[in-house]
Write a protein that holds these residues in place. Structure first.
Motif, PDB file in Angstrom:
ATOM      1  N   LEU A 598       0.943  -1.533   0.577  1.00  0.00           N
ATOM      2  CA  LEU A 598      -0.270   0.260  -0.262  1.00  0.00           C
ATOM      3  C   LEU A 598       0.809   0.959   0.006  1.00  0.00           C
ATOM      4  O   LEU A 598      -0.011   2.015  -1.127  1.00  0.00           O
ATOM      5  CB  LEU A 598      -0.514  -0.162   1.313  1.00  0.00           C
ATOM      6  N   LYS A 599       1.299   1.076   0.751  1.00  0.00           N
ATOM      7  CA  LYS A 599       3.127   2.323   0.701  1.00  0.00           C
ATOM      8  C   LYS A 599       3.672   2.759  -0.491  1.00  0.00           C
ATOM      9  O   LYS A 599       3.387   3.467  -1.206  1.00  0.00           O
ATOM     10  CB  LYS A 599       3.901   2.308   2.079  1.00  0.00           C
ATOM     11  N   GLU A 600       3.718   1.708  -0.759  1.00  0.00           N
ATOM     12  CA  GLU A 600       4.189   2.466  -2.452  1.00  0.00           C
ATOM     13  C   GLU A 600       3.605   2.285  -3.058  1.00  0.00           C
ATOM     14  O   GLU A 600       3.761   3.477  -4.220  1.00  0.00           O
ATOM     15  CB  GLU A 600       5.289   0.418  -2.424  1.00  0.00           C
ATOM     16  N   ALA A 601       2.278   1.894  -3.417  1.00  0.00           N
ATOM     17  CA  ALA A 601       1.241   1.988  -4.416  1.00  0.00           C
ATOM     18  C   ALA A 601       1.027   3.297  -4.179  1.00  0.00           C
ATOM     19  O   ALA A 601       0.725   4.075  -4.976  1.00  0.00           O
ATOM     20  CB  ALA A 601       0.453   1.284  -4.391  1.00  0.00           C
ATOM     21  N   LEU A 602       0.299   3.619  -3.179  1.00  0.00           N
ATOM     22  CA  LEU A 602      -0.297   5.230  -2.510  1.00  0.00           C
ATOM     23  C   LEU A 602       0.813   6.435  -2.939  1.00  0.00           C
ATOM     24  O   LEU A 602       0.124   7.416  -3.608  1.00  0.00           O
ATOM     25  CB  LEU A 602      -0.509   5.357  -0.903  1.00  0.00           C
ATOM     26  N   THR A 603       2.314   5.692  -2.736  1.00  0.00           N
ATOM     27  CA  THR A 603       2.950   7.302  -2.681  1.00  0.00           C
ATOM     28  C   THR A 603       2.816   7.470  -4.025  1.00  0.00           C
ATOM     29  O   THR A 603       3.613   8.530  -4.728  1.00  0.00           O
ATOM     30  CB  THR A 603       4.119   6.779  -2.348  1.00  0.00           C
ATOM     31  N   LYS A 604       3.159   6.724  -5.114  1.00  0.00           N
ATOM     32  CA  LYS A 604       2.973   6.861  -6.544  1.00  0.00           C
ATOM     33  C   LYS A 604       2.167   7.771  -6.918  1.00  0.00           C
ATOM     34  O   LYS A 604       1.596   8.230  -8.066  1.00  0.00           O
ATOM     35  CB  LYS A 604       3.504   5.234  -6.983  1.00  0.00           C
ATOM     36  N   LEU A 605       1.141   7.700  -5.926  1.00  0.00           N
ATOM     37  CA  LEU A 605      -0.665   7.977  -7.010  1.00  0.00           C
ATOM     38  C   LEU A 605       0.115  10.152  -6.575  1.00  0.00           C
ATOM     39  O   LEU A 605      -0.535  10.411  -7.023  1.00  0.00           O
ATOM     40  CB  LEU A 605      -1.451   8.029  -6.079  1.00  0.00           C
ATOM     41  N   SER A 606       0.710  10.279  -6.241  1.00  0.00           N
ATOM     42  CA  SER A 606       1.314  11.943  -5.944  1.00  0.00           C
ATOM     43  C   SER A 606       1.504  12.900  -6.710  1.00  0.00           C
ATOM     44  O   SER A 606       1.972  11.852  -8.209  1.00  0.00           O
ATOM     45  CB  SER A 606       3.272  12.662  -4.736  1.00  0.00           C
ATOM     46  N   THR A 607       0.716  13.485  -7.463  1.00  0.00           N
ATOM     47  CA  THR A 607       0.768  14.380  -8.543  1.00  0.00           C
ATOM     48  C   THR A 607       1.462  15.701  -7.862  1.00  0.00           C
ATOM     49  O   THR A 607       2.268  16.387  -7.230  1.00  0.00           O
ATOM     50  CB  THR A 607      -0.844  14.728  -8.334  1.00  0.00           C
ATOM     51  N   GLN A 608       0.963  16.804  -8.596  1.00  0.00           N
ATOM     52  CA  GLN A 608       2.200  17.909  -8.890  1.00  0.00           C
ATOM     53  C   GLN A 608       1.315  18.946  -7.553  1.00  0.00           C
ATOM     54  O   GLN A 608       1.494  19.462  -7.216  1.00  0.00           O
ATOM     55  CB  GLN A 608       2.231  18.830 -10.052  1.00  0.00           C
ATOM     56  N   GLU A 609      -0.082  19.134  -8.135  1.00  0.00           N
ATOM     57  CA  GLU A 609      -1.053  20.105  -6.878  1.00  0.00           C
ATOM     58  C   GLU A 609      -1.243  18.934  -5.717  1.00  0.00           C
ATOM     59  O   GLU A 609      -1.070  19.890  -4.902  1.00  0.00           O
ATOM     60  CB  GLU A 609      -2.727  19.380  -7.280  1.00  0.00           C
ATOM     61  N   ILE A 610      -0.978  17.890  -5.383  1.00  0.00           N
ATOM     62  CA  ILE A 610      -0.758  16.858  -4.277  1.00  0.00           C
ATOM     63  C   ILE A 610       0.270  15.823  -4.057  1.00  0.00           C
ATOM     64  O   ILE A 610       0.436  15.088  -4.939  1.00  0.00           O
ATOM     65  CB  ILE A 610      -2.546  16.729  -4.342  1.00  0.00           C
ATOM     66  N   LYS A 611       0.440  15.763  -2.783  1.00  0.00           N
ATOM     67  CA  LYS A 611       1.237  15.113  -2.170  1.00  0.00           C
ATOM     68  C   LYS A 611       1.142  13.753  -1.390  1.00  0.00           C
ATOM     69  O   LYS A 611       0.382  14.585  -0.660  1.00  0.00           O
ATOM     70  CB  LYS A 611       2.878  15.967  -1.774  1.00  0.00           C
ATOM     71  N   ILE A 612       1.296  12.765  -1.754  1.00  0.00           N
ATOM     72  CA  ILE A 612       0.674  12.066  -0.749  1.00  0.00           C
ATOM     73  C   ILE A 612       1.736  11.641   0.170  1.00  0.00           C
ATOM     74  O   ILE A 612       3.178  11.059  -0.253  1.00  0.00           O
ATOM     75  CB  ILE A 612       0.120  10.136  -1.413  1.00  0.00           C
ATOM     76  N   ASN A 613       1.041  11.655   1.750  1.00  0.00           N
ATOM     77  CA  ASN A 613       2.321  11.987   2.532  1.00  0.00           C
ATOM     78  C   ASN A 613       1.711  10.919   3.344  1.00  0.00           C
ATOM     79  O   ASN A 613       1.288  11.074   4.352  1.00  0.00           O
ATOM     80  CB  ASN A 613       2.750  12.956   3.437  1.00  0.00           C
ATOM     81  N   ILE A 614       2.580   9.514   3.663  1.00  0.00           N
ATOM     82  CA  ILE A 614       2.262   8.714   4.500  1.00  0.00           C
ATOM     83  C   ILE A 614       2.774   8.387   5.861  1.00  0.00           C
ATOM     84  O   ILE A 614       4.073   9.103   6.017  1.00  0.00           O
ATOM     85  CB  ILE A 614       2.230   7.163   3.489  1.00  0.00           C
ATOM     86  N   ILE A 615       1.979   9.060   6.872  1.00  0.00           N
ATOM     87  CA  ILE A 615       3.034   9.731   7.799  1.00  0.00           C
ATOM     88  C   ILE A 615       3.294   8.889   9.138  1.00  0.00           C
ATOM     89  O   ILE A 615       4.119   8.197   9.916  1.00  0.00           O
ATOM     90  CB  ILE A 615       2.075  11.424   9.322  1.00  0.00           C
ATOM     91  N   HIS A 616       2.303   7.832   8.468  1.00  0.00           N
ATOM     92  CA  HIS A 616       2.251   6.220   9.511  1.00  0.00           C
ATOM     93  C   HIS A 616       2.134   4.696   8.977  1.00  0.00           C
ATOM     94  O   HIS A 616       1.154   5.463   8.519  1.00  0.00           O
ATOM     95  CB  HIS A 616       1.673   6.589  11.236  1.00  0.00           C
ATOM     96  N   ALA A 617       2.608   4.039   8.925  1.00  0.00           N
ATOM     97  CA  ALA A 617       1.539   2.783   8.288  1.00  0.00           C
ATOM     98  C   ALA A 617       2.020   1.442   9.851  1.00  0.00           C
ATOM     99  O   ALA A 617       3.496   1.566   9.362  1.00  0.00           O
ATOM    100  CB  ALA A 617       1.779   3.086   7.100  1.00  0.00           C
ATOM    101  N   SER A 618       1.372   0.809   9.738  1.00  0.00           N
ATOM    102  CA  SER A 618       1.832  -0.662  10.486  1.00  0.00           C
ATOM    103  C   SER A 618       1.141  -1.288  10.429  1.00  0.00           C
ATOM    104  O   SER A 618      -0.197  -1.199   9.346  1.00  0.00           O
ATOM    105  CB  SER A 618       2.130  -0.152  12.159  1.00  0.00           C
ATOM    106  N   THR A 619       1.438  -2.653  11.035  1.00  0.00           N
ATOM    107  CA  THR A 619      -0.018  -3.458  10.996  1.00  0.00           C
ATOM    108  C   THR A 619      -0.472  -4.030  12.556  1.00  0.00           C
ATOM    109  O   THR A 619      -0.274  -3.062  13.454  1.00  0.00           O
ATOM    110  CB  THR A 619       0.730  -4.793  10.972  1.00  0.00           C
TER     111      THR A 619
END
Ligand SMILES: Nc1nc2c(ncn2[C@@H]2O[C@H](COP(=O)(O)OP(=O)(O)OP(=O)(O)O)[C@@H](O)[C@H]2O)c(=O)[nH]1
Length: 795
Positions: A598-619
């Motif tokens: 999820l981290k990988e796939a979501l980070t790739k969604l960042s665009t010029q207008e908006i950055k995807i910032n995963i501030i915390h990820a865990s199980t």
């Protein structure tokens, strides 16, 4: 016959208009005032009555009606003057006295008479002819202020009559006499010249701030609170006595009582505007430290160890008490520790907009290394922009491996100085009290770099660390002074409450009179229990403090949870408004593999207008701490195959945190992409309708395993969808295959009832599993509409 006015007839009868007005009332003739016109019949009636009555009786009547404002004369003096009067009466009144003075004077009235009639010249003049006596009475009356009636009003009300002859006299606040509130009998002094215009109505005005409580308004208008509440109810406003009313409501209801409401402007920000400091006024202040770390890594032990190395407290023999924070005196400076370890309190405060912590001490056990909450703590501190000092604990243990901890932490961005980074590390044993002094020195070093300063010479501002209701002392709160000096007697606003500092105690239980920046102190004198993270601001006086408190309470009611949280639905709006430039996400998944994917796939969604910032990820399950982090950072939580507990869901609702649940990765990615473009339009939304717990399992031949359940919340419907949760993780998502009560098939089972359930194609159920029943509802396509509007705007 020409029309006769009251005052003309009074003149003719040689009495004052006021006296005549009283007589008219007795005769059942209702007139407004001395300017009122009397009919011929009325005049005849009055003249007849007066012809019958000896003048003495008229005089007596008048005297009895007097009610001066205060009664200070002792009762024993009463008979003297009374005798004088009785003499007069005996002299001049024959037998009709009883007929016209139905009420015998009460003690009070007699005393009042004593006071008002006790004029030195009175006695010698008693033998004068009756008319003269009446004249004297009249003159005396004119000299006196209008006689007070039953009620006194508060000074807040402006009462002004616009009639010349009734221009108000200034009285002390406690004894402002109010004209008798009978509209038909408004008093006035006898007119000097006839005036024909009717008197203008009395304008009564009440001043209010942003709000006024029902009780205050009632008091200001001199009506009973119940009466006002009733009136409000008739206007469709349900209220209680302590309910603040806004200007519109107050003026509407006040107009029903013939009052005008004036709002005296007040803007909280103006009143509470911080006073900027000149650089030369700023003095160094101690750092405020929070200790964080994974469970059992030794946070509490470290706080204890520090407290005990605090030589001063031991020397003075002071009893340390838990007030939420404590203060350590060191040779090179001082340090304040917040006594509640862990990042939850830290983030809870931050979620309320309060940042008190200057430095985070991250405790990592040398034998255990970086764990889940270690990462979480790092993320919380990073989000808050607070520097971290690492304390590698338990170095006394044989299997301690500080180097491994350093390596792990370096990967998370905390590279030690000796490896070219800028993070300070201390190796300690909280249990054996090893390396504590070194850690304290490092904290002071870090503080030095931060150049923490505050102006101690101004009214104080602080943050509530802890608050509670003490049985004997009422609401008490531990406040950390951020700037200025807090003193006994200061008036303040604190969250929704206000107060005056009645007493203050430091962490050693000593009473103190003033406290400067960074110091924690327990205060008394608050009107209610504030919340941790609330600010305390000293203000000029109690009135302002009270007003701000009322204003905030009103605002809070209005706001009812309309907090500006970020959700996937409002994301586009917020990007458009320039409010946000990045979408912060917290990812919680059932397995580490999903977290990474999820981290990988979501980070790739960042665009010029908006950055995807995963501030915390865990199980693991979604916790309260996740909600608080999301709330403080305006993040959206993604639950992948994970559900929060009901308690956590309630918190999310309260904090307005958007939690999204997925079990298919591409659906999540689609939604995020759509929300970035403003195209997210879920047509269907889940609604949880009930929750049950599996308490027993039954093996039923041919059917399989049946769950004996207890419905804890809501209801379970035969037709609804269900999800089975084990320790917060979704283990099944599907349909019920049966719902029974005592072997009977039923359509639904409500809260508090037991039932049997079986699930379609699923038998792997366990005692303790939670069944969440939900339905999928169609929701309005608000997002689609907005997207369309957007397209229309563009094209
Ligand atoms: N050997 C050793 N044991 C320690 C040290 N510091 C703490 N402990 C032990 O570790 C255990 C946990 O310590 P706590 O201070 O309760 O840890 P904590 O991080 O506050 O734990 P929570 O409050 O549950 O989050 C206790 O049994 C302590 O005695 C240390 O320096 N050396």
């Amino acid at each position: 016959m020409a029309k006769v006015k009251v005052y003309q007839l009074a003149k003719e009868l040689k009495i004052s208009s006021k006296e005549l007005l009283y007589r008219l009332e007795d005769l059942g003739i209702m007139v407004k005032n001395h300017m009122s016109t009397l009919t011929t019949d009325e005049v005849v009636k009055i003249r007849e009555a007066f012809a019958k009555i000896p003048p003495k009786a008229k005089q007596k009547k008048v005297i009895i009606r007097k009610k001066p404002p205060t009664t200070k004369m002792p009762i024993k003096e009463m008979p003297v003057t009374l005798e004088v009067k009785e003499e007069k009466i005996e002299e001049e009144i024959p037998s009709v006295t009883e007929e016209i003075t139905p009420v015998s004077p009460s003690k009070e009235e007699l005393v009042e008479k004593t006071q008002t009639e006790e004029v030195p010249e009175e006695k010698p003049k008693k033998k004068k002819p009756k008319e003269e006596a009446l004249d004297i009475e009249e003159k005396k009356r004119r000299k006196k202020p209008p006689l007070p009636r039953k009620r006194h009003r508060q000074v807040v009300i402006d009462i002004f009559e616009e009639e010349e002859e009734t221009s108000p006299v200034i009285y002390p606040a406690e004894v402002i006499p109010i004209p008798k509130p009978k509209p038909k009998k408004k008093e006035g002094k006898p007119p000097l010249k006839p005036v024909t215009a009717p008197p203008k109505p009395i304008k009564r005005r009440i001043e209010m701030g942003e709000t006024i409580t029902v009780g205050e308004l009632a008091r200001a208008m001199g009506v009973k609170a119940g009466e006002l509440i009733k009136k409000l109810m008739s206007l469709g406003v349900m209220s209680t006595i302590n309910q603040p009313l806004d200007y519109d409501t107050a003026s509407l209801v006040a107009s029903e009582f013939d009052y005008e409401v004036k709002q005296v402007g007040f803007v909280e920000e103006d009143v509470l505007k911080p006073i900027p400091d000149k650089p030369e006024d700023l003095k160094p202040r101690p750092p405020v430290v929070t200790v964080m770390g994974h469970v059992d890594h030794g946070k509490t032990s470290l706080l204890d160890a520090i407290r005990h190395t605090n030589v001063i407290s031991i020397e003075t023999g002071g009893i340390t008490q838990h007030i939420g924070a404590y203060y350590v005196n060191l040779d090179k400076g001082n340090v304040v520790f917040l006594d509640t370890p862990g990042h939850e309190a830290f983030t809870a405060m931050r979620a309320r907009g309060a940042q008190v912590t200057d430095i985070v001490v991250l405790v990592v056990a040398a034998d255990d290394g970086v764990m889940e909450q270690t990462r979480e703590a790092i993320n919380h501190a990073k989000e808050a922009g607070v520097p971290i000092v690492v304390a590698i604990n338990k170095i006394d243990k044989p299997n301690a491996n500080p180097e491994k901890v350093k390596r792990e932490l370096s990967k998370l961005g905390l590279t030690p100085e000796e490896w070219g980074g800028d993070t300070l590390y201390a190796e300690i044993s909280a249990k054996k009290r090893i390396g504590i002094d070194n850690l304290l020195e490092l904290i002071l070093l870090q503080a030095e770099m931060l150049e923490l300063k505050a102006n101690p010479n101004k009214p104080a501002r602080g943050i509530v660390i802890e608050a509670r209701l003490d049985k004997g002392r009422g609401p008490v709160a531990t406040v950390l002074v951020k700037e200025g000096t807090l003193k006994i007697g200061d008036f303040f606003v604190c969250g929704l409450h206000y107060g005056k500092i009645r007493a203050m105690f430091n962490d050693r239980g000593e009473s103190v009179r003033k406290v400067g920046p960074s110091l924690p102190v327990e205060i008394q004198g608050i009107s209610g229990v504030p919340e941790a993270g609330d600010s305390l601001v000293v203000v000029k006086d109690e009135k302002i403090a009270k007003e701000i408190s009322h204003y905030r309470q009103q605002k809070q009611r209005e706001a009812t949870l309309v907090r500006a949280g970020v959700s996937l639905e409002n994301l586009y709006e917020k990007i458009e408004e320039g409010e946000i430039k990045e979408l912060k996400l917290i990812i919680k998944a059932d397995v580490q593999g999903s977290v990474e994917a999820l981290k990988e796939a979501l980070t790739k969604l960042s665009t010029q207008e908006i950055k995807i910032n995963i501030i915390h990820a865990s199980t693991g399950v979604i916790t309260e701490s996740d909600i608080l982090l999301a709330s403080a950072s305006h993040a959206v939580i993604i639950g992948f195959n994970i559900r929060p507990s009901a308690k956590v869901m309630d918190l999310a609702e309260k904090e307005k945190v958007d939690i999204r649940y997925y079990d298919v990765i591409y659906q999540l990615l689609d939604d995020i992409q759509a929300s970035i473009k403003g195209l997210l339009g879920p047509e269907y939304k889940e609604k949880v309708i009930g929750e049950a717990e599996i308490r027993q399992l039954f093996k039923v031949p041919k059917v399989g395993v049946v769950a004996g359940c207890y419905v804890r919340k809501g209801e379970i419907k035969r037709s609804c969808k269900v999800r089975i949760l084990r320790d917060g993780v979704v283990v099944y998502n599907g349909q019920l295959s049966s719902l029974k009560r005592f072997k009977e098939d039923v359509k639904e089972v409500g809260t508090g009832y037991e039932c049997g359930m079986s699930f379609e194609n699923f038998q792997d159920i366990k005692v303790g599993d939670i069944i969440e029943a939900y339905i999928v509802e169609e929701v309005e396509k608000t997002i689609d509409f907005r997207a369309k509007t957007q397209r229309t705007d563009n094209g």
